[in-house]
Design a protein around this motif. Structure first.
Motif, PDB file in Angstrom:
ATOM      1  N   LEU A 269     -33.794  -1.439  -0.982  1.00 51.00           N
ATOM      2  CA  LEU A 269     -32.570  -2.179  -1.303  1.00 51.00           C
ATOM      3  C   LEU A 269     -32.512  -3.501  -0.541  1.00 51.00           C
ATOM      4  O   LEU A 269     -32.067  -4.525  -1.091  1.00 51.00           O
ATOM      5  N   TYR A 270     -32.981  -3.493   0.702  1.00 49.77           N
ATOM      6  CA  TYR A 270     -33.017  -4.737   1.489  1.00 49.77           C
ATOM      7  C   TYR A 270     -33.961  -5.748   0.861  1.00 49.77           C
ATOM      8  O   TYR A 270     -33.641  -6.944   0.762  1.00 49.77           O
ATOM      9  N   LEU A 271     -35.122  -5.296   0.408  1.00 57.29           N
ATOM     10  CA  LEU A 271     -36.078  -6.202  -0.219  1.00 57.29           C
ATOM     11  C   LEU A 271     -35.533  -6.758  -1.538  1.00 57.29           C
ATOM     12  O   LEU A 271     -35.750  -7.933  -1.873  1.00 57.29           O
ATOM     13  N   VAL A 272     -34.802  -5.927  -2.277  1.00 50.73           N
ATOM     14  CA  VAL A 272     -34.168  -6.408  -3.512  1.00 50.73           C
ATOM     15  C   VAL A 272     -33.124  -7.470  -3.182  1.00 50.73           C
ATOM     16  O   VAL A 272     -33.034  -8.519  -3.843  1.00 50.73           O
ATOM     17  N   ALA A 273     -32.335  -7.211  -2.131  1.00 51.54           N
ATOM     18  CA  ALA A 273     -31.272  -8.153  -1.761  1.00 51.54           C
ATOM     19  C   ALA A 273     -31.840  -9.484  -1.298  1.00 51.54           C
ATOM     20  O   ALA A 273     -31.216 -10.544  -1.528  1.00 51.54           O
ATOM     21  N   THR A 274     -32.997  -9.481  -0.652  1.00 51.00           N
ATOM     22  CA  THR A 274     -33.589 -10.728  -0.172  1.00 51.00           C
ATOM     23  C   THR A 274     -34.447 -11.410  -1.233  1.00 51.00           C
ATOM     24  O   THR A 274     -35.066 -12.445  -0.963  1.00 51.00           O
ATOM     25  N   GLY A 275     -34.509 -10.820  -2.438  1.00 55.70           N
ATOM     26  CA  GLY A 275     -35.248 -11.448  -3.530  1.00 55.70           C
ATOM     27  C   GLY A 275     -36.712 -11.088  -3.606  1.00 55.70           C
ATOM     28  O   GLY A 275     -37.434 -11.616  -4.458  1.00 55.70           O
ATOM     29  N   ASP A 276     -37.191 -10.170  -2.742  1.00 50.62           N
ATOM     30  CA  ASP A 276     -38.603  -9.759  -2.774  1.00 50.62           C
ATOM     31  C   ASP A 276     -38.781  -8.609  -3.761  1.00 50.62           C
ATOM     32  O   ASP A 276     -39.077  -7.465  -3.390  1.00 50.62           O
ATOM     33  N   TRP A 277     -38.608  -8.908  -5.052  1.00 52.33           N
ATOM     34  CA  TRP A 277     -38.659  -7.872  -6.072  1.00 52.33           C
ATOM     35  C   TRP A 277     -40.024  -7.204  -6.137  1.00 52.33           C
ATOM     36  O   TRP A 277     -40.114  -5.978  -6.312  1.00 52.33           O
ATOM     37  N   GLN A 278     -41.088  -7.985  -6.025  1.00 53.84           N
ATOM     38  CA  GLN A 278     -42.420  -7.413  -6.144  1.00 53.84           C
ATOM     39  C   GLN A 278     -42.687  -6.393  -5.039  1.00 53.84           C
ATOM     40  O   GLN A 278     -43.176  -5.280  -5.302  1.00 53.84           O
ATOM     41  N   TRP A 279     -42.338  -6.775  -3.800  1.00 52.17           N
ATOM     42  CA  TRP A 279     -42.546  -5.862  -2.686  1.00 52.17           C
ATOM     43  C   TRP A 279     -41.617  -4.655  -2.792  1.00 52.17           C
ATOM     44  O   TRP A 279     -42.002  -3.532  -2.412  1.00 52.17           O
ATOM     45  N   ALA A 280     -40.403  -4.857  -3.295  1.00 53.34           N
ATOM     46  CA  ALA A 280     -39.464  -3.746  -3.465  1.00 53.34           C
ATOM     47  C   ALA A 280     -40.011  -2.722  -4.456  1.00 53.34           C
ATOM     48  O   ALA A 280     -39.975  -1.505  -4.205  1.00 53.34           O
ATOM     49  N   ILE A 281     -40.521  -3.200  -5.587  1.00 58.02           N
ATOM     50  CA  ILE A 281     -41.082  -2.294  -6.598  1.00 58.02           C
ATOM     51  C   ILE A 281     -42.326  -1.595  -6.058  1.00 58.02           C
ATOM     52  O   ILE A 281     -42.520  -0.388  -6.252  1.00 58.02           O
ATOM     53  N   ALA A 282     -43.178  -2.356  -5.345  1.00 55.51           N
ATOM     54  CA  ALA A 282     -44.392  -1.765  -4.776  1.00 55.51           C
ATOM     55  C   ALA A 282     -44.055  -0.682  -3.755  1.00 55.51           C
ATOM     56  O   ALA A 282     -44.664   0.396  -3.751  1.00 55.51           O
ATOM     57  N   LEU A 283     -43.072  -0.967  -2.874  1.00 51.62           N
ATOM     58  CA  LEU A 283     -42.670   0.025  -1.864  1.00 51.62           C
ATOM     59  C   LEU A 283     -42.060   1.252  -2.522  1.00 51.62           C
ATOM     60  O   LEU A 283     -42.314   2.386  -2.088  1.00 51.62           O
ATOM     61  N   LEU A 284     -41.253   1.040  -3.574  1.00 46.35           N
ATOM     62  CA  LEU A 284     -40.638   2.166  -4.282  1.00 46.35           C
ATOM     63  C   LEU A 284     -41.698   3.068  -4.902  1.00 46.35           C
ATOM     64  O   LEU A 284     -41.655   4.297  -4.747  1.00 46.35           O
ATOM     65  N   ILE A 285     -42.660   2.461  -5.581  1.00 52.45           N
ATOM     66  CA  ILE A 285     -43.724   3.252  -6.229  1.00 52.45           C
ATOM     67  C   ILE A 285     -44.562   3.982  -5.177  1.00 52.45           C
ATOM     68  O   ILE A 285     -44.867   5.175  -5.317  1.00 52.45           O
ATOM     69  N   TRP A 286     -44.940   3.276  -4.109  1.00 50.68           N
ATOM     70  CA  TRP A 286     -45.756   3.893  -3.054  1.00 50.68           C
ATOM     71  C   TRP A 286     -45.009   5.067  -2.405  1.00 50.68           C
ATOM     72  O   TRP A 286     -45.599   6.125  -2.166  1.00 50.68           O
ATOM     73  N   SER A 287     -43.720   4.879  -2.126  1.00 50.82           N
ATOM     74  CA  SER A 287     -42.945   5.915  -1.443  1.00 50.82           C
ATOM     75  C   SER A 287     -42.761   7.149  -2.315  1.00 50.82           C
ATOM     76  O   SER A 287     -42.859   8.279  -1.836  1.00 50.82           O
ATOM     77  N   VAL A 288     -42.496   6.937  -3.602  1.00 52.63           N
ATOM     78  CA  VAL A 288     -42.280   8.071  -4.499  1.00 52.63           C
ATOM     79  C   VAL A 288     -43.595   8.781  -4.809  1.00 52.63           C
ATOM     80  O   VAL A 288     -43.687  10.014  -4.728  1.00 52.63           O
ATOM     81  N   VAL A 289     -44.625   8.001  -5.154  1.00 54.96           N
ATOM     82  CA  VAL A 289     -45.883   8.590  -5.618  1.00 54.96           C
ATOM     83  C   VAL A 289     -46.716   9.123  -4.459  1.00 54.96           C
ATOM     84  O   VAL A 289     -47.176  10.276  -4.479  1.00 54.96           O
ATOM     85  N   VAL A 290     -46.905   8.312  -3.401  1.00 53.73           N
ATOM     86  CA  VAL A 290     -47.809   8.692  -2.316  1.00 53.73           C
ATOM     87  C   VAL A 290     -47.082   9.499  -1.244  1.00 53.73           C
ATOM     88  O   VAL A 290     -47.436  10.646  -0.960  1.00 53.73           O
ATOM     89  N   VAL A 291     -46.041   8.893  -0.644  1.00 57.16           N
ATOM     90  CA  VAL A 291     -45.334   9.574   0.454  1.00 57.16           C
ATOM     91  C   VAL A 291     -44.678  10.856  -0.044  1.00 57.16           C
ATOM     92  O   VAL A 291     -44.740  11.905   0.613  1.00 57.16           O
ATOM     93  N   GLY A 292     -44.050  10.784  -1.238  1.00 63.08           N
ATOM     94  CA  GLY A 292     -43.415  11.980  -1.783  1.00 63.08           C
ATOM     95  C   GLY A 292     -44.413  13.065  -2.142  1.00 63.08           C
ATOM     96  O   GLY A 292     -44.152  14.256  -1.950  1.00 63.08           O
TER      97      GLY A 292
END
Length: 361
Positions: A269-292
């Motif tokens: 959410l912080y990355l989305v708020a600061t406009g870093d959409w690419q990193w936000a999407i990458a972190l979301l996918i990595w966290s759900v797919v890999v970490v989860g």
């Protein structure tokens, strides 16, 4: 001619007295039960190496136990001290930069972002609670950050107290571990003698406790380390302190249901708020797919492989153990469940004829 053992009234008196005495002893050691259980778990994990040390130096059990305890101290304390220092350094640096960012108007600039403004407008229209005022939010954040130094001082004293408690617990654990390693054979022999079960049942029960104790450590703590490492790598990629936030994710992995999402979701959410959409999407996918996936696949695999419990029982043993005993419940819960399953299997074997007769009645 075989004679059967008959339980007489004096036996029940002795058993009742023994139960009362055992409970009184438990009350005496209850404040230190965590250190005792840790010593028991470490002795199970370290005993093969201790046995090799004992065989190498000859029949000197005291010396072998001292060497094993010294090795364990170096294996645990030195890496833990180095990592803890790095975590504190990264944490203080992160919060210091956050404080400077707030004082330099970073929060106001962020809240003036058109995307943030439209999101706040949408929330104020549909959320059932009070309106979100950006200026009031900045003031509250500034007030909180102004008292941050005092909070850090209080936190530091608490950490110092926790570190002191940890070292005291660790020294007590080492003291108990010395005797568990030195007297391992006699302890096992005594347990086998006093447990009123057949040798095969004793073997089954003791083997199950050993397997589940090991699998609980592997399943919970190795999963936490793996999730912390994967999460720390992702935090490093997005430009945040990797060791600090990776450690926070490792601790968060012990929390049921929420888990590591407690850390990575606010970061997205912080990355989305600061406009870093690419990193936000990458972190979301990595966290759900890999970490989860680490939590969903590695933990049940490590625990089920040794204990024989299915995923549902593992889940409730961990959840209930955390609720009743705190962090140590990650070990207590699976052990309690597994012992219950072993006793249930013994019951099925002992009463097989009766149960079959009932089924056919």
């Amino acid at each position: 001619m075989t004679s059967s053992f008959r339980v007489e009234p004096k036996h029940w008196t002795l058993i009742a007295a023994l139960i009362i005495a055992a409970y009184a002893c438990y009350l005496l050691i209850e404040p230190y039960i965590g250190a005792i259980v840790l010593a028991f778990i470490v002795s199970l994990l370290f005993f093969p190496l201790h046995k090799r040390i004992e065989d190498r130096i000859g029949q000197r059990p005291n010396t072998a136990s001292v060497i094993s305890c010294v090795l364990i101290t170096f294996i645990i304390i030195i890496p833990l001290t180095v990592v803890a220092g790095a975590i504190i350094e990264q944490g203080v640096s992160f919060f210091t930069r956050s404080y400077e960012w707030l004082n330099n108007g970073g929060a106001k600039q962020l809240l003036n972002n058109p995307q943030i403004q439209s999101s706040l407008h949408f929330l104020n229209q549909w959320l059932p609670f009070d309106l979100i005022d950006p200026q009031e939010t900045v003031k509250k954040l500034a007030a909180w950050m102004s008292s941050f130094s005092g909070q850090m001082l209080e936190f530091s004293s608490k950490v110092l107290g926790d570190v002191t408690d940890f070292f005291i617990t660790f020294m007590l654990m080492l003291f108990v571990l010395f005797f568990l390693l030195r007297d391992h054979d006699s302890i096992i022999h005594t347990l086998r003698h006093v447990i009123p079960l057949s040798r095969s049942q004793e073997d089954q029960l003791l083997d199950e406790v050993e397997k589940v104790a090991k699998s609980a450590v592997l399943g919970s703590f190795l999963t936490a380390l793996a999730q912390g490492a994967a999460g720390g790598l992702a935090m490093w990629a997005v430009g945040l302190p990797a060791l600090f936030w990776g450690t926070m994710m490792a601790f968060a992995s012990f929390i049921p249901v929420v888990g590591t999402a407690l850390i990575w979701l606010p970061t997205v959410l912080y990355l989305v708020a600061t406009g870093d959409w690419q990193w936000a999407i990458a972190l979301l996918i990595w966290s759900v797919v890999v970490v989860g996936s680490i939590d969903n696949l590695l933990r049940p695999f490590l625990m089920q492989g040794n204990s024989g419990m299915n995923t549902l029982l593992i889940f409730f043993s961990l959840l209930g153990g955390l609720h009743l005993f705190g962090l140590m419940g990650l070990i207590y819960g699976p052990i309690i469940f597994s012992i219950t399953l072993v006793l249930f299997r013994m019951y099925e074997i002992e009463f097989e004829r009766f149960l079959d007769r009932q089924d056919n009645a």
